[in-house]
Design a protein around this motif. Structure first.
Motif, PDB file in Angstrom:
ATOM      1  N   ASN A 175       6.935 -34.143 -19.138  1.00 32.14           N
ATOM      2  CA  ASN A 175       6.734 -34.402 -17.709  1.00 32.14           C
ATOM      3  C   ASN A 175       6.796 -33.090 -16.939  1.00 32.14           C
ATOM      4  O   ASN A 175       7.741 -32.314 -17.096  1.00 32.14           O
ATOM      5  CB  ASN A 175       7.819 -35.344 -17.190  1.00 32.14           C
ATOM      6  N   HIS A 176       5.818 -32.856 -16.104  1.00 33.88           N
ATOM      7  CA  HIS A 176       5.747 -31.626 -15.314  1.00 33.88           C
ATOM      8  C   HIS A 176       6.903 -31.555 -14.313  1.00 33.88           C
ATOM      9  O   HIS A 176       7.505 -32.559 -13.962  1.00 33.88           O
ATOM     10  CB  HIS A 176       4.424 -31.571 -14.537  1.00 33.88           C
ATOM     11  N   ARG A 177       7.143 -30.372 -13.809  1.00 34.11           N
ATOM     12  CA  ARG A 177       8.170 -30.155 -12.783  1.00 34.11           C
ATOM     13  C   ARG A 177       7.944 -31.100 -11.603  1.00 34.11           C
ATOM     14  O   ARG A 177       6.840 -31.180 -11.072  1.00 34.11           O
ATOM     15  CB  ARG A 177       8.097 -28.723 -12.246  1.00 34.11           C
ATOM     16  N   GLY A 178       8.970 -31.805 -11.200  1.00 34.68           N
ATOM     17  CA  GLY A 178       8.889 -32.654 -10.018  1.00 34.68           C
ATOM     18  C   GLY A 178       8.154 -33.959 -10.213  1.00 34.68           C
ATOM     19  O   GLY A 178       7.977 -34.711  -9.266  1.00 34.68           O
ATOM     20  N   SER A 179       7.705 -34.273 -11.432  1.00 35.58           N
ATOM     21  CA  SER A 179       7.003 -35.541 -11.644  1.00 35.58           C
ATOM     22  C   SER A 179       7.755 -36.393 -12.657  1.00 35.58           C
ATOM     23  O   SER A 179       8.572 -35.894 -13.421  1.00 35.58           O
ATOM     24  CB  SER A 179       5.568 -35.293 -12.123  1.00 35.58           C
ATOM     25  N   GLY A 180       7.494 -37.678 -12.644  1.00 34.77           N
ATOM     26  CA  GLY A 180       8.125 -38.573 -13.607  1.00 34.77           C
ATOM     27  C   GLY A 180       9.641 -38.603 -13.492  1.00 34.77           C
ATOM     28  O   GLY A 180      10.333 -38.573 -14.488  1.00 34.77           O
ATOM     29  N   ARG A 181      10.123 -38.625 -12.259  1.00 27.62           N
ATOM     30  CA  ARG A 181      11.573 -38.663 -12.000  1.00 27.62           C
ATOM     31  C   ARG A 181      12.283 -37.410 -12.507  1.00 27.62           C
ATOM     32  O   ARG A 181      13.469 -37.434 -12.807  1.00 27.62           O
ATOM     33  CB  ARG A 181      12.196 -39.925 -12.589  1.00 27.62           C
ATOM     34  N   THR A 182      11.540 -36.332 -12.617  1.00 23.85           N
ATOM     35  CA  THR A 182      12.114 -35.038 -12.989  1.00 23.85           C
ATOM     36  C   THR A 182      12.502 -34.326 -11.704  1.00 23.85           C
ATOM     37  O   THR A 182      11.662 -34.156 -10.817  1.00 23.85           O
ATOM     38  CB  THR A 182      11.080 -34.182 -13.750  1.00 23.85           C
ATOM     39  N   PRO A 183      13.754 -33.899 -11.586  1.00 20.99           N
ATOM     40  CA  PRO A 183      14.152 -33.230 -10.340  1.00 20.99           C
ATOM     41  C   PRO A 183      13.428 -31.899 -10.155  1.00 20.99           C
ATOM     42  O   PRO A 183      13.148 -31.192 -11.125  1.00 20.99           O
ATOM     43  CB  PRO A 183      15.663 -33.014 -10.516  1.00 20.99           C
ATOM     44  N   LEU A 184      13.109 -31.583  -8.927  1.00 24.45           N
ATOM     45  CA  LEU A 184      12.495 -30.300  -8.601  1.00 24.45           C
ATOM     46  C   LEU A 184      13.635 -29.343  -8.290  1.00 24.45           C
ATOM     47  O   LEU A 184      14.294 -29.448  -7.261  1.00 24.45           O
ATOM     48  CB  LEU A 184      11.558 -30.459  -7.402  1.00 24.45           C
ATOM     49  N   THR A 185      13.910 -28.426  -9.219  1.00 21.27           N
ATOM     50  CA  THR A 185      15.091 -27.567  -9.112  1.00 21.27           C
ATOM     51  C   THR A 185      14.761 -26.104  -8.863  1.00 21.27           C
ATOM     52  O   THR A 185      15.646 -25.249  -8.929  1.00 21.27           O
ATOM     53  CB  THR A 185      15.944 -27.686 -10.395  1.00 21.27           C
ATOM     54  N   SER A 186      13.498 -25.810  -8.596  1.00 21.20           N
ATOM     55  CA  SER A 186      13.115 -24.439  -8.257  1.00 21.20           C
ATOM     56  C   SER A 186      11.962 -24.503  -7.263  1.00 21.20           C
ATOM     57  O   SER A 186      11.397 -25.564  -7.030  1.00 21.20           O
ATOM     58  CB  SER A 186      12.703 -23.643  -9.510  1.00 21.20           C
ATOM     59  N   GLY A 187      11.611 -23.368  -6.717  1.00 19.85           N
ATOM     60  CA  GLY A 187      10.518 -23.317  -5.749  1.00 19.85           C
ATOM     61  C   GLY A 187       9.146 -23.312  -6.397  1.00 19.85           C
ATOM     62  O   GLY A 187       8.131 -23.356  -5.719  1.00 19.85           O
ATOM     63  N   ARG A 188       9.092 -23.265  -7.705  1.00 17.55           N
ATOM     64  CA  ARG A 188       7.815 -23.196  -8.414  1.00 17.55           C
ATOM     65  C   ARG A 188       7.373 -24.587  -8.857  1.00 17.55           C
ATOM     66  O   ARG A 188       8.135 -25.331  -9.461  1.00 17.55           O
ATOM     67  CB  ARG A 188       7.960 -22.293  -9.636  1.00 17.55           C
ATOM     68  N   LEU A 189       6.123 -24.932  -8.559  1.00 19.85           N
ATOM     69  CA  LEU A 189       5.538 -26.203  -8.973  1.00 19.85           C
ATOM     70  C   LEU A 189       4.608 -25.966 -10.161  1.00 19.85           C
ATOM     71  O   LEU A 189       4.227 -24.834 -10.447  1.00 19.85           O
ATOM     72  CB  LEU A 189       4.752 -26.828  -7.829  1.00 19.85           C
ATOM     73  N   TYR A 190       4.210 -27.036 -10.821  1.00 21.04           N
ATOM     74  CA  TYR A 190       3.227 -26.894 -11.892  1.00 21.04           C
ATOM     75  C   TYR A 190       1.836 -26.836 -11.292  1.00 21.04           C
ATOM     76  O   TYR A 190       1.599 -27.302 -10.179  1.00 21.04           O
ATOM     77  CB  TYR A 190       3.351 -28.030 -12.910  1.00 21.04           C
ATOM     78  N   ASN A 191       0.906 -26.249 -12.029  1.00 22.26           N
ATOM     79  CA  ASN A 191      -0.483 -26.225 -11.596  1.00 22.26           C
ATOM     80  C   ASN A 191      -1.389 -26.117 -12.815  1.00 22.26           C
ATOM     81  O   ASN A 191      -0.910 -25.897 -13.926  1.00 22.26           O
ATOM     82  CB  ASN A 191      -0.740 -25.093 -10.594  1.00 22.26           C
ATOM     83  N   ALA A 192      -2.673 -26.231 -12.592  1.00 20.44           N
ATOM     84  CA  ALA A 192      -3.634 -26.269 -13.700  1.00 20.44           C
ATOM     85  C   ALA A 192      -3.831 -24.919 -14.370  1.00 20.44           C
ATOM     86  O   ALA A 192      -4.378 -24.854 -15.462  1.00 20.44           O
ATOM     87  CB  ALA A 192      -4.978 -26.780 -13.193  1.00 20.44           C
TER      88      ALA A 192
END
Length: 195
Positions: A142-159
């Protein structure tokens, strides 16, 4: 009647398939195996009631949480902290293997944009892989911040950024060095895998 006929003929006429591939032997071999798509008469005609991207999105969203016997899974979650403090969740099915009972094959499933282990198609694939002939252990990354995964940094996933996926694959390989790894990607997940 004539208006419907004209509309349908334009719908089919604008559905020509064009295959774009490099000139390498691999690209040409793939095209040769898809004779029905490489024919000059090939057409890709979407389901009429799902003829636009908007309608396809609405339909997929309505199906995402669907439950049936082929999609019932209970994951075992492992959280992996990344070097920058971000978090990626690994959902194992049917269970997370132990080091003493190393699996022969681990299937890594990578969801698409906004997707997670909880999407209907991901759950269905996880169950099918785990209960098929190979009896694979399945892990959904599960990517950062998706699927009930907490977003714990300022960086998001991308393509474009494959570092999280590379770290996850290295983590799995380090823990289970004898297991063969196979991967299945959906949409953005497939994009990440091909990079």
């Amino acid at each position: 009647g004539a208006t419907v006929y004209y509309g349908m003929s334009k719908y089919v006429e604008n559905s020509r398939v064009e295959i774009v591939a490099d000139e390498s032997g691999e690209g040409q071999r793939l095209i040769a195996q898809c004779a029905s798509l490489s024919s000059p008469h090939a057409r890709l005609v979407p389901t009429p009631y799902l003829c636009s991207g908007m309608l396809q999105t609405v339909y997929c969203t309505s199906q995402a949480l669907k439950q049936d016997a082929g999609s019932r899974v209970e994951y075992v979650r492992e959280s992996k902290e990344m070097e920058d403090g971000g978090t990626v969740s690994l959902d194992w099915y049917p269970e997370q293997p132990t080091k003493d009972d190393e699996p022969r094959v681990i299937a890594v499933v990578v969801p698409g944009l906004g997707g997670s282990a909880y999407e209907y198609h991901v759950r269905s694939v996880a169950r099918r892989l785990a209960e098929g002939k190979q009896r694979m252990h399945v892990v959904v990354s599960n990517h950062r911040g998706s699927g009930r995964t907490p977003l714990t940094s300022g960086r998001l996933y991308n393509a474009y950024d494959t570092s999280d996926l590379r770290d996850v694959l290295a983590h799995i390989h380090e823990r289970y060095p004898q297991a063969a790894l196979v991967a299945v990607g959906f949409s953005l997940g497939a994009n990440l895998l091909t990079r």
